[in-house]
Scaffold this active site. Structure first.
Site, PDB file in Angstrom:
ATOM      1  N   ASP A 242       0.855  -1.188   0.000  1.00 51.77           N
ATOM      2  CA  ASP A 242       0.000   0.000   0.000  1.00 51.77           C
ATOM      3  C   ASP A 242       0.896   1.245   0.000  1.00 51.77           C
ATOM      4  O   ASP A 242       1.660   1.470   0.944  1.00 51.77           O
ATOM      5  CB  ASP A 242      -0.855  -0.057   1.276  1.00 51.77           C
ATOM      6  CG  ASP A 242      -1.789   1.124   1.410  1.00 51.77           C
ATOM      7  OD1 ASP A 242      -1.694   2.077   0.617  1.00 51.77           O
ATOM      8  OD2 ASP A 242      -2.621   1.082   2.331  1.00 51.77           O
ATOM      9  N   ILE A 243       0.779   2.059  -1.030  1.00 48.94           N
ATOM     10  CA  ILE A 243       1.671   3.219  -1.179  1.00 48.94           C
ATOM     11  C   ILE A 243       1.472   4.237  -0.049  1.00 48.94           C
ATOM     12  O   ILE A 243       2.397   5.006   0.260  1.00 48.94           O
ATOM     13  CB  ILE A 243       1.482   3.864  -2.575  1.00 48.94           C
ATOM     14  CG1 ILE A 243       2.720   4.688  -2.968  1.00 48.94           C
ATOM     15  CG2 ILE A 243       0.211   4.698  -2.639  1.00 48.94           C
ATOM     16  CD1 ILE A 243       2.761   5.091  -4.422  1.00 48.94           C
TER      17      ILE A 243
ATOM     18  N   ASN B 266      -7.257  12.197 -10.984  1.00 44.81           N
ATOM     19  CA  ASN B 266      -7.970  12.572 -12.218  1.00 44.81           C
ATOM     20  C   ASN B 266      -7.897  14.087 -12.351  1.00 44.81           C
ATOM     21  O   ASN B 266      -7.456  14.775 -11.429  1.00 44.81           O
ATOM     22  CB  ASN B 266      -9.418  12.056 -12.215  1.00 44.81           C
ATOM     23  CG  ASN B 266     -10.216  12.607 -11.058  1.00 44.81           C
ATOM     24  OD1 ASN B 266     -10.407  13.826 -10.950  1.00 44.81           O
ATOM     25  ND2 ASN B 266     -10.663  11.739 -10.165  1.00 44.81           N
TER      26      ASN B 266
ATOM     27  N   GLY C  54      -9.688   3.879  -6.237  1.00 49.72           N
ATOM     28  CA  GLY C  54      -8.340   3.337  -6.394  1.00 49.72           C
ATOM     29  C   GLY C  54      -7.329   3.942  -5.447  1.00 49.72           C
ATOM     30  O   GLY C  54      -7.627   4.234  -4.280  1.00 49.72           O
ATOM     31  N   VAL C  55      -6.126   4.153  -5.949  1.00 49.86           N
ATOM     32  CA  VAL C  55      -5.048   4.670  -5.114  1.00 49.86           C
ATOM     33  C   VAL C  55      -5.344   6.111  -4.664  1.00 49.86           C
ATOM     34  O   VAL C  55      -4.956   6.528  -3.571  1.00 49.86           O
ATOM     35  CB  VAL C  55      -3.684   4.513  -5.834  1.00 49.86           C
ATOM     36  CG1 VAL C  55      -3.533   5.468  -6.993  1.00 49.86           C
ATOM     37  CG2 VAL C  55      -2.536   4.630  -4.865  1.00 49.86           C
ATOM     38  N   ASP C  56      -6.050   6.852  -5.492  1.00 49.52           N
ATOM     39  CA  ASP C  56      -6.436   8.237  -5.180  1.00 49.52           C
ATOM     40  C   ASP C  56      -7.296   8.260  -3.904  1.00 49.52           C
ATOM     41  O   ASP C  56      -7.030   9.037  -2.958  1.00 49.52           O
ATOM     42  CB  ASP C  56      -7.223   8.785  -6.385  1.00 49.52           C
ATOM     43  CG  ASP C  56      -7.442  10.282  -6.361  1.00 49.52           C
ATOM     44  OD1 ASP C  56      -6.850  10.961  -5.506  1.00 49.52           O
ATOM     45  OD2 ASP C  56      -8.212  10.769  -7.217  1.00 49.52           O
TER      46      ASP C  56
ATOM     47  N   GLY D 233      -5.202   0.794 -13.422  1.00 46.48           N
ATOM     48  CA  GLY D 233      -6.382   0.338 -12.684  1.00 46.48           C
ATOM     49  C   GLY D 233      -7.641   0.763 -13.421  1.00 46.48           C
ATOM     50  O   GLY D 233      -7.929   0.275 -14.516  1.00 46.48           O
TER      51      GLY D 233
ATOM     52  N   TYR E  75      -8.278   3.277 -15.158  1.00 42.48           N
ATOM     53  CA  TYR E  75      -8.038   3.815 -16.500  1.00 42.48           C
ATOM     54  C   TYR E  75      -7.656   2.749 -17.527  1.00 42.48           C
ATOM     55  O   TYR E  75      -7.446   3.068 -18.706  1.00 42.48           O
ATOM     56  CB  TYR E  75      -7.006   4.944 -16.460  1.00 42.48           C
ATOM     57  CG  TYR E  75      -7.575   6.275 -15.966  1.00 42.48           C
ATOM     58  CD1 TYR E  75      -8.923   6.430 -15.671  1.00 42.48           C
ATOM     59  CD2 TYR E  75      -6.746   7.392 -15.810  1.00 42.48           C
ATOM     60  CE1 TYR E  75      -9.444   7.647 -15.226  1.00 42.48           C
ATOM     61  CE2 TYR E  75      -7.258   8.614 -15.374  1.00 42.48           C
ATOM     62  CZ  TYR E  75      -8.608   8.732 -15.083  1.00 42.48           C
ATOM     63  OH  TYR E  75      -9.115   9.943 -14.654  1.00 42.48           O
TER      64      TYR E  75
HETATM   65  N1  AR6 Z   1      -1.205   1.449  -3.130  1.00 44.56           N
HETATM   66  C1  AR6 Z   1      -0.600   1.157  -4.304  1.00 44.56           C
HETATM   67  N2  AR6 Z   1      -1.263   0.883  -5.444  1.00 44.56           N
HETATM   68  C2  AR6 Z   1      -2.619   0.906  -5.395  1.00 44.56           C
HETATM   69  C3  AR6 Z   1      -3.339   1.216  -4.213  1.00 44.56           C
HETATM   70  C4  AR6 Z   1      -2.567   1.500  -3.040  1.00 44.56           C
HETATM   71  N3  AR6 Z   1      -3.149   1.804  -1.880  1.00 44.56           N
HETATM   72  N4  AR6 Z   1      -4.674   1.164  -4.494  1.00 44.56           N
HETATM   73  C5  AR6 Z   1      -4.785   0.812  -5.792  1.00 44.56           C
HETATM   74  N5  AR6 Z   1      -3.556   0.649  -6.344  1.00 44.56           N
HETATM   75  P1  AR6 Z   1      -6.043   3.337 -10.070  1.00 44.56           P
HETATM   76  P2  AR6 Z   1      -5.734   4.819 -12.607  1.00 44.56           P
HETATM   77  C6  AR6 Z   1      -3.172   0.270  -7.716  1.00 44.56           C
HETATM   78  O1  AR6 Z   1      -7.380   2.821 -10.516  1.00 44.56           O
HETATM   79  O2  AR6 Z   1      -5.863   3.556 -13.385  1.00 44.56           O
HETATM   80  C7  AR6 Z   1      -9.282   7.067  -9.495  1.00 44.56           C
HETATM   81  O3  AR6 Z   1     -10.659   7.066  -9.286  1.00 44.56           O
HETATM   82  C8  AR6 Z   1      -4.215  -0.360  -8.594  1.00 44.56           C
HETATM   83  O4  AR6 Z   1      -4.355  -1.752  -8.284  1.00 44.56           O
HETATM   84  O5  AR6 Z   1      -5.904   3.793  -8.679  1.00 44.56           O
HETATM   85  O6  AR6 Z   1      -4.651   5.785 -12.976  1.00 44.56           O
HETATM   86  C9  AR6 Z   1      -8.758   8.451  -9.868  1.00 44.56           C
HETATM   87  O7  AR6 Z   1      -9.453   9.456  -9.183  1.00 44.56           O
HETATM   88  C10 AR6 Z   1      -3.623  -0.142  -9.978  1.00 44.56           C
HETATM   89  O8  AR6 Z   1      -2.652  -1.139 -10.290  1.00 44.56           O
HETATM   90  O9  AR6 Z   1      -5.546   4.570 -11.023  1.00 44.56           O
HETATM   91  C11 AR6 Z   1      -9.004   8.486 -11.338  1.00 44.56           C
HETATM   92  O10 AR6 Z   1     -10.342   8.817 -11.631  1.00 44.56           O
HETATM   93  C12 AR6 Z   1      -2.895   1.198  -9.830  1.00 44.56           C
HETATM   94  O11 AR6 Z   1      -2.810   1.447  -8.413  1.00 44.56           O
HETATM   95  C13 AR6 Z   1      -8.741   7.059 -11.787  1.00 44.56           C
HETATM   96  O12 AR6 Z   1      -9.008   6.259 -10.632  1.00 44.56           O
HETATM   97  C14 AR6 Z   1      -3.605   2.365 -10.485  1.00 44.56           C
HETATM   98  O13 AR6 Z   1      -5.010   2.169 -10.370  1.00 44.56           O
HETATM   99  C15 AR6 Z   1      -7.293   6.839 -12.172  1.00 44.56           C
HETATM  100  O14 AR6 Z   1      -7.148   5.535 -12.680  1.00 44.56           O
END
Ligand code: AR6
Length: 173
Positions: free
Chosen positions: A9-10, A23, A31-33, A123, A125
């Site tokens: 977890d980052i 975004n 997600g991570v956001d 994720g 996206y």
């Molecule tokens: N620590 C590390 N990596 C993570 C964590 C975490 N806690 N949580 C998820 N991931 P995503 P995107 C991974 O969807 O594709 C949001 O709603 C996840 O498994 O977070 O760039 C934003 O607001 C995946 O491999 O980001 C935008 O609307 C990676 O992080 C949209 O999602 C990226 O997944 C951005 O989508």
């Protein structure tokens, strides 16, 4: 540059800065956001709102990056970047590469020496993990930066394997 891959977890990572896959609206999401906003606390959203009312009235375009404080996170700063939404019919690799370059440029401005990245765009996206991690590793290795340590933080075993493979093959090259 020292590159590490640390699955997990980052929001728990103790680098100077962590990068958020945000975004364009910059006001949180899934997600991570979502995880970063939850862990950093309400002050993070308040700073993002101030950015939207001042320097970023039209939002943050894909491929660009902006910094805030880290508040309750172990990291001192959060660098927010916006990845491209994956599309089979249009190559947006240059925008994804720009996320990593611009995040490192902002890190240099802050004086951050260590930066952690999630797999941006891989994720919600929809970017295929193998391709997303290859662009991540190749761009970071080619970057002109004072950052001494980059930590890639895969969230799954699949993502961990993809980062390891991308790093192995880029170093062989
Ligand atoms: N620590 C590390 N990596 C993570 C964590 C975490 N806690 N949580 C998820 N991931 P995503 P995107 C991974 O969807 O594709 C949001 O709603 C996840 O498994 O977070 O760039 C934003 O607001 C995946 O491999 O980001 C935008 O609307 C990676 O992080 C949209 O999602 C990226 O997944 C951005 O989508």
């Amino acid at each position: 540059m020292n590159i590490e891959i640390r699955k997990g977890d980052i929001t728990k990572v103790h680098t100077d800065a962590i990068v958020n896959a945000a975004n364009s609206k910059l006001l949180g999401g899934g997600g991570v956001d979502g995880a970063i906003h939850r862990a950093a606390g309400k002050q993070l959203l308040a700073e993002c709102r101030r950015l939207r009312e001042t320097t970023l009235q039209d939002g943050l375009p894909a491929g660009q990056a902006v910094a805030t404080d880290g508040y309750d996170l172990p990291a001192r700063w959060v660098i927010h970047t916006v990845g491209p939404v994956y599309a089979k019919t249009k190559d947006k690799s240059d925008i994804l590469a720009s996320c990593y370059r611009e995040s490192l440029r902002v890190a240099d401005e802050l004086g951050a020496k260590s930066v952690a990245f999630p797999a941006i765009s891989a994720g919600i996206y929809g970017w295929p993990m193998d391709s997303a991690t290859r662009i991540a590793v190749d761009t970071v290795l080619a970057a002109d930066t004072q950052v001494g340590t980059v930590v890639f933080v895969p969230f799954s075993e699949d993502a961990e394997g993809a980062f390891q493979e991308a790093l192995r093959t880029s170093r062989d090259a």
